[in-house]
Design an enzyme around this catalytic site. Structure first.
Site, PDB file in Angstrom:
ATOM      1  N   ARG A   4      34.700  45.036  37.488  1.00  0.00           N
ATOM      2  CA  ARG A   4      34.168  45.541  36.312  1.00  0.00           C
ATOM      3  C   ARG A   4      33.240  44.430  35.508  1.00  0.00           C
ATOM      4  O   ARG A   4      32.602  44.872  34.801  1.00  0.00           O
ATOM      5  CB  ARG A   4      35.551  45.598  35.335  1.00  0.00           C
ATOM      6  CG  ARG A   4      35.476  46.191  34.001  1.00  0.00           C
ATOM      7  CD  ARG A   4      36.812  46.413  33.444  1.00  0.00           C
ATOM      8  NE  ARG A   4      37.693  45.295  33.212  1.00  0.00           N
ATOM      9  CZ  ARG A   4      37.753  44.450  32.348  1.00  0.00           C
ATOM     10  NH1 ARG A   4      36.777  44.515  31.240  1.00  0.00           N
ATOM     11  NH2 ARG A   4      38.403  43.437  32.686  1.00  0.00           N
TER      12      ARG A   4
ATOM     13  N   HIS B 142      41.965  54.051  40.762  1.00  0.00           N
ATOM     14  CA  HIS B 142      41.914  54.933  42.103  1.00  0.00           C
ATOM     15  C   HIS B 142      41.349  56.047  42.423  1.00  0.00           C
ATOM     16  O   HIS B 142      40.358  55.934  43.595  1.00  0.00           O
ATOM     17  CB  HIS B 142      43.446  54.431  42.730  1.00  0.00           C
ATOM     18  CG  HIS B 142      43.964  52.885  42.656  1.00  0.00           C
ATOM     19  ND1 HIS B 142      45.247  52.634  43.168  1.00  0.00           N
ATOM     20  CD2 HIS B 142      43.395  51.910  42.403  1.00  0.00           C
ATOM     21  CE1 HIS B 142      45.282  51.557  43.024  1.00  0.00           C
ATOM     22  NE2 HIS B 142      44.318  50.951  42.496  1.00  0.00           N
TER      23      HIS B 142
ATOM     24  N   ASP C  64      54.478  50.797  40.454  1.00  0.00           N
ATOM     25  CA  ASP C  64      54.164  49.496  40.905  1.00  0.00           C
ATOM     26  C   ASP C  64      55.100  49.089  41.977  1.00  0.00           C
ATOM     27  O   ASP C  64      54.511  48.401  42.999  1.00  0.00           O
ATOM     28  CB  ASP C  64      54.406  48.649  39.479  1.00  0.00           C
ATOM     29  CG  ASP C  64      53.902  47.344  39.820  1.00  0.00           C
ATOM     30  OD1 ASP C  64      54.616  46.276  40.121  1.00  0.00           O
ATOM     31  OD2 ASP C  64      52.820  47.187  39.988  1.00  0.00           O
TER      32      ASP C  64
ATOM     33  N   LYS D  15      48.110  50.125  46.487  1.00  0.00           N
ATOM     34  CA  LYS D  15      49.258  51.002  46.269  1.00  0.00           C
ATOM     35  C   LYS D  15      49.196  50.903  44.393  1.00  0.00           C
ATOM     36  O   LYS D  15      48.796  50.017  43.818  1.00  0.00           O
ATOM     37  CB  LYS D  15      50.622  50.115  46.447  1.00  0.00           C
ATOM     38  CG  LYS D  15      50.359  50.063  47.956  1.00  0.00           C
ATOM     39  CD  LYS D  15      51.462  48.812  48.174  1.00  0.00           C
ATOM     40  CE  LYS D  15      50.988  47.555  47.949  1.00  0.00           C
ATOM     41  NZ  LYS D  15      49.723  47.109  48.751  1.00  0.00           N
TER      42      LYS D  15
ATOM     43  N   ILE E 295      45.274  40.660  44.804  1.00  0.00           N
ATOM     44  CA  ILE E 295      45.495  41.224  46.092  1.00  0.00           C
ATOM     45  C   ILE E 295      44.053  41.118  46.902  1.00  0.00           C
ATOM     46  O   ILE E 295      44.126  41.232  48.005  1.00  0.00           O
ATOM     47  CB  ILE E 295      46.025  42.575  46.090  1.00  0.00           C
ATOM     48  CG1 ILE E 295      46.451  42.887  47.503  1.00  0.00           C
ATOM     49  CG2 ILE E 295      44.980  43.604  45.418  1.00  0.00           C
ATOM     50  CD1 ILE E 295      47.691  42.120  47.942  1.00  0.00           C
ATOM     51  N   ALA E 296      42.953  41.308  46.246  1.00  0.00           N
ATOM     52  CA  ALA E 296      41.502  41.256  46.877  1.00  0.00           C
ATOM     53  C   ALA E 296      41.493  39.781  47.546  1.00  0.00           C
ATOM     54  O   ALA E 296      40.712  39.925  48.635  1.00  0.00           O
ATOM     55  CB  ALA E 296      40.674  41.428  45.838  1.00  0.00           C
TER      56      ALA E 296
END
Length: 328
Positions: free
Chosen positions: A37, A79, A178, A97, A16-17
């Protein structure tokens, strides 16, 4: 005076990034810095999308004075911590999300955002799709009469892998967080007020997270909504908004570009079209920038996000569904 275009920083190198990086690029923008990470993955991402700075840690990125907005695209359980750190560093935050695992985490984050006059928002594309707003305007005009019942489905078949983020409790997995976040957000967006009654049934998978959920909502004006979710059976992503004079049907509602209104008397079916699904994240990013410039978080539908998180948290408490290391 020329208006400053906010500068973006990225936490996470997920799929999604990549979508957001492409969306920003399509609007003549881009991320100014990234952290992940693993530095190797961040470096590869930076090279692919022309990001000039790679930081070793999120704290390093949050400390960059040139960054205005931080986009968080890491796994669910990270998050709240990243949001808090970014807000305390004076950054506006757009988080993927679900924005947090529970209402307690979100409440703490919102408190920091309000104290520091910062915008905190969840990256929920449907709030920003021109088609969704067009349908909302038609409903608000009263032409279809009062909204009575809403139904939202979301189901996909995921092969059982209890280490996968879809099912793994350590990664904040489960249908409710999710995919349920989409269906609940859609229903709440079209309800005239906050649900005060919530009933739910859920089925847990081997890992202990929920794989299927059935949810019933009602609010003080008497509107109802039904939500049906599954991570192990395919369903259409379909939203139905039933009003006194007809109903709206919205397929693929998270990034909808076409809907239909069916007249209750004549049965006439009319198409409604607006927007471009390929620009879903661009709409979202532009609204986030507008929100930051205006200092108005309502542009990002934050009250809906709060309500959805409250509903999810209540259902999980009812069924004793918790995540390792979660802060309530």
């Amino acid at each position: 005076m020329e208006q400053h275009t906010p500068s973006w920083g990225l936490v996470g190198a997920s799929n999604i990034a990549k979508e957001m990086a492409m969306a920003l690029r399509s609007e003549g923008r881009g991320f100014a810095a990234i952290t992940n990470r693993t530095r190797a993955k961040a470096g590869a991402f930076a090279e692919e999308f022309g990001i000039p700075v790679v930081y070793d840690t999120p704290a390093d990125l949050f400390g960059d004075p040139s960054i205005d907005i931080v986009y968080i695209a890491s796994t669910n359980q990270t998050h709240a911590s990243f949001i808090e750190q970014a807000l305390l560093a004076g950054k506006h935050v757009l988080c993927e999300k679900p924005i947090t695992l529970n209402l307690g985490e979100l409440t703490r984050c919102l408190s920091i955002a309000r104290q520091r006059n910062l915008v905190l928002a969840e990256a929920m594309t449907l709030y920003h799709m021109p088609l969704i707003r067009k349908v909302k305007d038609r409903i608000d005009s009263g032409e279809a009469g009062k909204v009575q019942v809403i139904s939202a489905n979301f189901g996909s078949f995921k092969p059982y892998d209890m280490t996968n983020r879809f099912f793994n409790p350590a990664l904040g997995g489960g249908a409710l967080l999710d995919i349920g976040v989409y269906a609940l957000s859609a229903a709440r967006f079209f309800l005239s007020s906050s649900p005060d009654k919530v009933m739910a049934m859920l089925k847990k998978c081997e890992a202990g997270s929920d794989e299927e959920d059935a949810i019933l909502l009602s609010n003080p004006p008497g509107q109802m909504a039904t939500i049906l979710l599954s991570l192990h059976s395919k369903q259409p992503k379909r939203l139905m908004i039933s009003c006194e004079k007809g109903y709206f049907e919205i397929p693929e509602y998270p990034r909808a570009v076409e809907a239909y209104f069916v007249d209750a008397k004549s049965g006439e079916r009319t198409a409604i079209q607006a927007g471009d699904a390929a620009k879903a994240l661009a709409y979202e990013a532009i609204d986030m920038e507008s929100s930051v410039i205006a200092g108005d978080a309502k542009i990002m539908s934050l009250p809906c996000t709060w309500d959805v998180t409250r509903i999810q948290t209540g259902i999980r408490r009812q069924y004793g569904l918790s995540y390792p290391g979660e802060r309530l």
